[in-house]
Design an enzyme around this catalytic site. Structure first.
Site, short mmCIF file in Angstrom:
data_model
loop_
_atom_site.label_atom_id
_atom_site.label_comp_id
_atom_site.label_asym_id
_atom_site.label_seq_id
_atom_site.Cartn_x
_atom_site.Cartn_y
_atom_site.Cartn_z
N HIS A 17 18.53 3.05 64.34
CA HIS A 17 18.51 2.38 63.03
C HIS A 17 18.08 0.93 63.15
O HIS A 17 18.38 0.12 62.29
CB HIS A 17 19.91 2.42 62.39
CG HIS A 17 20.21 3.71 61.69
ND1 HIS A 17 20.20 4.92 62.32
CD2 HIS A 17 20.54 3.97 60.40
CE1 HIS A 17 20.52 5.87 61.45
NE2 HIS A 17 20.73 5.32 60.27
N GLU A 48 10.10 12.57 55.31
CA GLU A 48 9.20 11.44 55.58
C GLU A 48 7.77 11.86 55.84
O GLU A 48 6.82 11.22 55.39
CB GLU A 48 9.71 10.63 56.78
CG GLU A 48 10.99 9.86 56.53
CD GLU A 48 12.25 10.70 56.63
OE1 GLU A 48 12.15 11.89 56.99
OE2 GLU A 48 13.33 10.18 56.36
C1 LIG Z 1 14.89 10.74 59.29
C2 LIG Z 1 15.93 10.09 58.46
N1 LIG Z 1 15.66 9.81 57.19
C3 LIG Z 1 16.60 9.22 56.42
C4 LIG Z 1 17.82 8.92 56.92
C5 LIG Z 1 18.88 8.24 56.05
N2 LIG Z 1 19.97 9.18 55.81
C6 LIG Z 1 21.10 9.17 56.54
S1 LIG Z 1 22.14 10.37 56.10
C7 LIG Z 1 21.13 10.91 54.89
C8 LIG Z 1 21.51 12.04 54.02
C9 LIG Z 1 21.60 13.30 54.73
O1 LIG Z 1 22.18 14.22 53.88
P1 LIG Z 1 22.74 15.54 54.47
O2 LIG Z 1 21.82 16.08 55.50
O3 LIG Z 1 23.03 16.43 53.32
O4 LIG Z 1 24.05 15.11 55.22
P2 LIG Z 1 25.40 14.53 54.60
O5 LIG Z 1 25.31 13.04 54.70
O6 LIG Z 1 25.51 15.00 53.21
O7 LIG Z 1 26.47 15.05 55.48
C10 LIG Z 1 19.97 10.15 54.86
C11 LIG Z 1 18.88 10.36 53.90
C12 LIG Z 1 18.05 9.19 58.28
N3 LIG Z 1 19.20 8.89 58.87
N4 LIG Z 1 17.10 9.80 59.02
#
Ligand SMILES: Cc1ncc(C[n+]2csc(CCOP(=O)(O)OP(=O)(O)O)c2C)c(N)n1
Lengths: 332, 328
Positions: free
Chosen positions: A133, A64
């Site tokens: 959220h 971000e």
């Molecule tokens: C700061 C922030 N940006 C975006 C999100 C939305 N979001 C939730 S989970 C996720 C993906 C994260 O991927 P990863 O770190 O690989 O974890 P995984 O879900 O694959 O276990 C995103 C973009 C968030 N929760 N927090």
């Protein structure tokens, strides 16, 4: 050219605004998480990638701070970027490029540079998503000199304000609410702007002024319709912009009704509702017939449990009760 | 392998993985029925990581997690009934129903918190490691995060500071190849997460995250490095989530379409960490089929009891909405 009574969903009205602006202005582009997936942003990004390609519709990694900074930088370099944050909470990583950089830029360089960026963030409340959220952080943004903040409540405004935000030469924080995404309303087909800083009277009335923004405008209208049956004539104002605030509209209405209640979707302390209240007290105190009342979230992070969410988010019932209380005040 | 570890330890790993899997899978139906409303990021398929990492830790060691932390919480010793109660938004939940699935905590077990801001707990874990260092405690902190999190700047700031201060922290990246809808190749040009710490002087390891003993061993080694004052360590665990990003499948707007290629999912189903470990246990005559069945039954009982506990618990009281805003 506009078809009379063409109905469009709130989320599709945003989509249409972006489509049209990207069509007529090559400096407009969209960047942010999820723009190529319908996952986060409802229908708002529908068809954009197919139409404009991945150079102008850019889905990004979770970064971000960098992405918002990049949008700000691109704006400084002459583009008109729209950067989207699928949840306002995630935008907090980007507070430096937003607050320190974009907001101050024009001023601190003596007007030698502009930042025509739209910083779009979505409030995603409820659904037991809890504290990180759900936050409606418009007051935080509105506090910062150099930022404009808009919070459209209707499909008409959502399109018109997006277009106005894109055309504006300043950083505009464009905040919409997921709870409004399926709302249908009249939306002209052509390109039109809703002026930033101008509110609207949703319903005329003479007994009390009810000021609202964003989703609370919908609850405000519901409350007014109910009270009408009780013989109470509420004037509902949707300010549409949290900054600048449409003072004239606000003052005129309060001068007429002599009473003010504010329904905000943020927290109470030092909040947007407090600002409206202070403006009225400072400027037209002599017109007030009763104390100003505020409907806000309690000063509490959003709870996960449905059992608590129920009482956390104010609804038309809360507004109705508050109005009835305010109207009794003189006779106390 | 067989000789290196005693039976209790090996069976313990199996049991922990089964507890996570069965607990996660038992949420599928309630989610689909709409009974569980809070967003649940299921950990199915990644059990070997939480299990192997936490087996290498003492109870006094700390962990921090993310949005996908049911497994971390359970592996570190968090109470299953309190987990389910939290997911149901009940007062008896580990966060008293204020947090839901994405806000888990079991401080008495060293699980100091999981939050869904991607990268949100990395610098917090850094601080916990700093506290241990200042207090001269022999205590390690593990920061769990996903591959998608490597996009966040806070990771790099934390790596630099951790390295500068030689903090006892393990950066545990669970690379399940996806960040919501984006496959890893659309998030970064090179598939080299394990090298992330190298510019900061932090050695990195890439480990098969579906092999619980490999996970355990690499973590054990990292813990030793940290406890000798030679931390931090960065480990990339390769894995795959068998379920959707949030909820049982990658359900986008009511369309139950998985965004991931079917063949890819099937390939990873064959690498299921639990089935693999089961085969290992059979081959080395550590467990026989009946024992496995018995463990399954016991775990199912525990899961059933946890649901019963959650369902019979009360919701938080409305009048206590503002409780916990401040410590009174
Ligand atoms: C700061 C922030 N940006 C975006 C999100 C939305 N979001 C939730 S989970 C996720 C993906 C994260 O991927 P990863 O770190 O690989 O974890 P995984 O879900 O694959 O276990 C995103 C973009 C968030 N929760 N927090």
């Amino acid at each position: 050219m506009s078809l009379k009574n063409r109905k469009l969903q709130y989320s599709l009205a945003i989509n249409e605004a972006i489509h049209q602006m990207m069509e007529i202005d090559e400096s407009v582009f969209l960047i942010g998480q999820g723009v190529k997936s319908p996952w986060y942003v409802g229908n708002t990004a529908r068809g954009l990638l197919e139409r404009f390609g991945d150079e102008r519709v850019i889905d990004t990694p979770v970064s971000e701070n960098a992405i918002t900074g990049a949008a700000v930088g691109a704006a400084i370099a002459g583009m008109r970027p729209i950067v989207v944050h699928p949840r306002m909470d995630f935008m907090m990583y980007a507070m430096d490029p937003i607050i320190n950089e974009s907001a101050n830029w024009h001023y601190m360089f003596g007007g030698n540079s502009t930042v025509p960026v739209v910083i779009w963030s979505i409030i995603n409340r409820g659904g037991e998503q809890a504290a990180q959220h759900s936050q409606s952080l418009h007051t935080l943004c509105a506090h910062i000199p150099g930022l404009k903040v808009v919070m459209p409540a209707t499909p008409y405004d959502v399109k018109g304000l997006m277009i106005a935000a894109i055309k504006d030469d300043n950083p505009v924080i464009y905040i919409d609410d997921r709870w409004l995404y399926n709302l249908e309303g009249d939306v002209p087909e052509e390109i039109y702007s809703v002026p930033i800083g101008k509110g609207i009277i949703c319903k005329k009335g003479k007994d009390i002024t009810l000021v609202s923004v964003s989703y609370m405008a919908i609850e405000a209208i519901k409350a007014a319709e109910y009270l009408k049956k009780e013989g109470i004539d509420v004037e509902v104002i949707d300010l549409r912009s949290v900054k600048p605030i449409d003072k004239e509209l606000l003052f005129e209405s309060v001068k007429k009704t002599g009473r003010l209640i504010i329904a905000d979707c943020g927290w109470k302390t030092c909040g947007f509702a407090a600002e409206i209240s202070a403006m009225v007290c400072e400027n037209i105190f002599e017109y007030l017939k009763s104390p100003i009342a505020r409907i806000t979230l309690p000063d509490t992070p959003a709870p996960a449990s449905f059992a608590l969410e129920k009482v956390y988010y104010p609804k038309s019932d809360n507004i109705i009760a508050k109005i009835q209380e305010v109207l009794k005040w003189e006779t106390k | 392998m067989r000789k290196k570890y005693n039976k209790n330890f090996l069976v313990g790993l199996y049991r922990t993985m089964m507890r996570i899997r069965i607990c996660e899978e038992s949420l599928v139906e309630p989610i689909l029925r709409g009974e569980v409303k809070c967003p649940c990021h299921l950990y199915s398929g990644e059990e070997a990581i939480a299990t192997g990492v936490c087996a290498a830790l003492d109870e006094s060691d700390y962990i921090f997690g993310s949005h996908r932390s049911h497994g971390h919480y359970l592996a570190k010793g968090g109470s299953m009934p309190e987990l389910i109660a939290e997911i149901y938004g009940k007062e008896t939940g580990c966060s008293k129903g204020r947090g839901g699935s994405m806000h888990l905590i079991a401080p008495e077990k060293g699980m100091l918190g999981a939050v869904p801001i991607v990268g949100g707990t990395i610098s917090i874990a850094l601080g916990a490691a700093l506290a241990s260092k200042i207090r001269k405690q022999k205590r390690v902190t593990v920061s769990f995060f996903g591959d998608g999190t490597t996009g966040e700047g806070v990771l790099y700031e934390s790596l630099n500071f951790a390295s500068l201060k030689k903090l006892p922290i393990i950066f545990a990246c669970e690379n399940n190849l996806y960040s919501t809808h984006l496959p890893i190749r659309e998030c970064r040009l090179q598939n080299n997460i394990f090298k992330t710490g190298v510019p900061f002087g932090i050695p990195g390891d890439r480990v098969d995250g579906n092999n619980v003993l490999k996970v355990y061993e690499s973590t054990k080694a990292a813990v030793e490095i940290c406890k000798k004052g030679n931390g931090p360590v960065f480990i990339e665990f390769l894995t795959y989530r068998l379920r959707g990003h949030v909820g049982p499948d990658d359900n986008i707007h009511g369309m139950r379409t998985d965004i991931r290629p079917k063949e890819e999912i099937e390939r990873w189903q064959k690498k299921d960490p639990i089935k693999r470990y089961e085969r290992f246990l059979f081959k080395n005559k550590i467990l026989v089929k009946q024992e496995v069945e018995m463990i399954r039954k016991e775990v199912e009982q525990e899961v059933n009891n946890s649901f019963a506990f959650a369902l019979s618990s009360s919701y938080p009281k409305e009048m206590e909405l503002t409780k916990y805003v401040f410590k009174e």
